[in-house]
Scaffold this active site. Structure first.
Site, short mmCIF file in Angstrom:
data_model
loop_
_atom_site.label_atom_id
_atom_site.label_comp_id
_atom_site.label_asym_id
_atom_site.label_seq_id
_atom_site.Cartn_x
_atom_site.Cartn_y
_atom_site.Cartn_z
N ASP A 436 66.41 1.17 82.55
CA ASP A 436 66.20 -0.02 82.98
C ASP A 436 66.67 -1.06 81.83
OD1 ASP A 436 64.98 -2.53 84.18
OD2 ASP A 436 63.45 -2.37 82.91
N ASP A 636 60.26 0.61 82.17
CA ASP A 636 58.81 0.55 81.99
C ASP A 636 57.92 -0.49 82.83
OD1 ASP A 636 60.25 -2.00 81.53
OD2 ASP A 636 59.03 -2.59 79.79
N ASP A 640 60.02 -0.16 88.42
CA ASP A 640 60.79 1.23 88.06
C ASP A 640 60.34 2.44 88.51
OD1 ASP A 640 62.99 -0.14 86.50
OD2 ASP A 640 61.32 -0.21 84.78
#
Length: 748
Positions: A436, A636, A640
């Site tokens: 990410d 995080d 996700d």
């Protein structure tokens, strides 16, 4: 019950006021009688095996093929079944440890002359004490191991529990027989009139296996905690509006098409569309992006996101299992169940090893009984038991958990928290790192990176004008500008005639001067001329992934601000190391394509995909796996979580959300991408150590079993008595443990 109106809990509905004795009764009254609740999910109430999906039961239990505990087909977070199993294993472990102590004290004392002299416990007393406590450990605490082993034989699927039951049963059964019927044992098995006992081997193996089962149950409970954390995000109540009357109802009582009011600071109850009003909504739990999104009539809103500023009315369009949050819960649950436990390797080996050992033991008994010296039955029985004892899988059982235990501790010292052993195994084989952007590659919060005053404008004056207006703004970027000005020691001034222009910017008067702050089109539409040099500077900032905010005063341009989520200082170096390890690094983000392209170019990534939804991220992970890639996903945010659970190894930044951390197999405490590099070095070291341990374990078995069977007797007259077999078995365990402890000094 009689309910008095004074002080009672009340509710107005359809022009009538209802009174209740408690909130529970009120919620039950509001709950619709069928219709509105989502249908029960397929598979609800069924329990399946993670390794053998064909095994399905209507109640909790153990898989008859592999012995693993069955898990709910539709996970709803940790429940009574998991708690009951943890409590049961915890009790067995504690009692097992307490009862094992006197057995070990007596046996170790016999081996050490000084201790033996001090204890001076008669053999008759020692043997009975050992028998009593060993029976509590093996039969009571470890009884479930024999049940699982029996089921594995019934279903013709030998596994680790079969090996454990054979080894423990042989050691305990032989020793128990020596205590209860010593007269049945020939003189050759006696030393100074005493028969050697092997209760300590049975006790130690049983306690270690129970410990492993307890840790496994705890890991499953933590897996369920991810689902529970997701479900806790949902709004509990909603403000439903009917016929102009507003009433508070539980979120589960809301039906499709109901009109709901959402106030500042509240969670959006369900998925729907705004029909009146406007606001800024924090959608970071879905998109992972830190900037709130402006919402107006006609825009869609997602349940569990947080309304920040204004009040609006929305129409509920998706309820129950249809909502985005419910779909994320389902995706995480399915991805977690799809992962194969590391025990599968041991079971595969056991499928060949167990029948072989049983066959060798039986063949040993037959050969010695038919052609051995007198007393043939005694020789046959002793040598057959020696084969089972020397082949006891204690070293094989310790090979993996000891290395994992020490490796996990070593990782914790380096800020790497590992949830389960399979993550270590799979991390060694990683080929692609998907990551990410926000909070993983970047810091996760917007900051003013660049402040450029127009020619002829003082920089501090320019910032003072901008921050004076922004302190009154509800725009998501306003806070970053106020914080930046505060760092520069610039304080906002009073503003007159403040006005927010939807989709454009804000305006007002500061010290009598007219001030405009907002988008470029907003400034140009106000008749402000933009110098070509400043326009070029703005394009340059945008190419570096910065959002440009324009400001003008009294008809002329005052300057521009570049706002971005900056890349972490440690990220470039970490990516270079990952490339040096032969890995591909690809960014997956919900941010816009221009920003993603700029970040990707800046870091030299192998690729990127932008403007992604949580489901899309998970599908991308699936796609790479289909192509043969072994994927590590780092992130995080809540968005996700499905991708983290779907990947072979999910890595969560410790600075991220609880849901991401619970969904991931590995958590980096410092939220530093360098932790991935350290994790990969650690996994390679641990797996190398495991292979060495398995080599030790199998070598001892390969050498010990033939000797125990008596192949050396015709040539040298040597037999491997059960006592020596037990010593060899113990030495193999010591070798495995000693080798595993070397991991404490592993450099990562």
């Amino acid at each position: 019950m009689d309910v008095k109106e004074d002080g009672a809990i009340s509710l107005r509905r359809d022009g009538l006021v209802y009174y209740f004795c408690s909130e529970h009764c009120k919620e039950k009254f509001l709950r619709p009688a069928g219709g509105q609740k989502s249908a029960r999910s397929p598979g609800a109430g069924r329990y399946i095996c993670p390794m053998h999906p064909d095994i399905s039961r209507d109640r909790p239990g153990d898989c008859p093929k592999c012995g693993m505990s069955l898990e709910p087909a539709v996970s709803a977070g940790p429940g009574r079944d998991e708690d009951r199993e943890l409590r049961s294993l915890s009790l067995k472990l504690r009692i097992g440890l307490v009862c094992a102590f006197p057995v070990l004290a007596l046996t170790v004392g016999d081996m050490i002359p000084v201790v033996h002299a001090r204890l001076s416990v008669p053999y008759a007393v020692s043997s009975v004490v050992q028998f009593f406590f060993a029976t509590l450990v093996v039969v009571w605490a470890g009884g479930f191991l024999f049940v699982r082993a029996w089921r594995s034989l019934v279903y013709k699927s030998p596994n680790m529990f079969t090996l454990i039951a054979l080894g423990v049963g042989a050691a305990y059964g032989y020793s128990a027989a020596a205590v209860l019927r010593p007269q049945a044992f020939p003189q050759i098995l006696r030393k100074a009139g005493q028969i050697d006992l092997y209760f300590e081997a049975a006790v130690v193996i049983t306690v270690l296996v129970i410990l492993g089962q307890f840790l496994e149950a705890g890991a499953r409970s933590r897996t369920g905690a991810a689902i529970k954390a997701l479900m806790n995000l949902a709004a509990k109540n909603a403000h439903r509006v009917r016929n102009g009357v507003e009433e508070d109802v539980p979120a589960e009582a809301v039906g499709r098409g109901d009109i709901l009011r959402v106030r500042p600071g509240e969670k959006v109850p369900l998925d729907g569309v705004v029909i009146d009003g406007h606001s800024a909504v924090d959608e970071s739990m879905i998109t992972g992006e830190p900037m709130a999104v402006r919402k107006k009539a006609g825009d869609k809103v997602v349940g569990a996101t947080v309304n920040q500023t204004g009040t609006f009315l929305m129409r509920a369009e998706k309820i129950g299992s249809e909502t985005v949050l419910a779909q994320i819960v389902r995706m995480v649950s399915e991805a977690q169940r799809s992962r194969a436990p590391i025990q599968k390797i041991a079971d595969k080996v056991s499928g060949y090893f167990v029948p072989s050992v049983m066959g060798i033991s039986l063949a040993t008994f037959i050969v010695w009984f038919l052609s051995g010296p007198e007393p043939r039955l005694a020789y046959a029985l002793v040598n057959a038991i020696a084969v089972l004892i020397v082949a006891c899988p204690c070293a094989l059982g310790l090979a993996t958990p000891m290395s994992v235990m020490v490796g996990v501790g070593r990782g914790a010292q380096a800020g790497i928290l590992i949830k389960n052993a399979e993550a270590i195994e799979k991390a060694e084989k990683i080929t692609h790192v998907l990551t990410d952007k926000t909070g993983t590659l970047t810091e996760g919060r917007p900051r003013v990176i660049t402040a450029i005053a127009a020619p002829g404008i003082d920089r501090r004056q320019f910032l003072s004008l901008v921050v004076s207006l922004e302190q009154n703004s509800e725009h998501p970027l306003a806070r970053s500008i106020v914080d930046f000005a505060d760092e520069q020691g610039i304080r906002p001034e009073d503003v007159e005639n403040f006005e927010s222009v939807t989709g454009g910017g804000i305006k007002g008067r500061v010290r009598g001067a007219s001030v405009l702050v907002g988008k470029q089109k907003f400034i140009e539409a106000s008749g402000i001329d933009i110098p070509s040099a400043v326009a070029q500077q703005a394009l340059d900032l945008e190419s570096r992934a910065q959002t440009v905010v324009w400001a003008a005063t009294d008809g002329r341009l005052a300057g521009i601000l570049g706002i971005a989520d900056p890349v972490k200082a440690t990220t470039p170096g970490a990516i270079r190391q990952l490339h040096g390890m032969g890995l591909k690094v690809i960014m997956l983000t919900g941010d816009n394509r221009r920003t993603a392209e700029a970040i990707s170019g800046q870091l030299g990534l192998d690729g990127f995909q932008a403007e992604l939804e949580p489901k899309t991220k998970q599908e991308i992970v699936k796609g790479w796996k289909t192509k043969g890639a072994v994927v590590m996903m780092a992130g995080d945010g809540i968005n996700d979580a499905p991708a983290l659970a779907q990947a072979e190894v999910g890595v969560a930044m410790g600075t991220g959300t609880d849901v991401a951390i619970e969904s991931a197999a590995i958590t980096l405490v410092k939220g530093d991408l360098n932790g991935i590099v350290r994790t990969l070095h650690l996994s390679r070291g641990v797996m190398r150590n495991i292979r060495q341990n398995l080599f030790f374990a199998f070598v001892y078995n390969m050498l010990g079993v033939p000797i125990a069977a008596g192949v050396l007797y015709p040539f040298f007259g040597l037999l491997l008595s059960p006592m020596i077999a037990g010593a060899a078995m113990s030495f193999s365990s010591v070798s495995v443990i000693g080798n595993a402890l070397r991991l404490r000094g592993l450099k990562i």
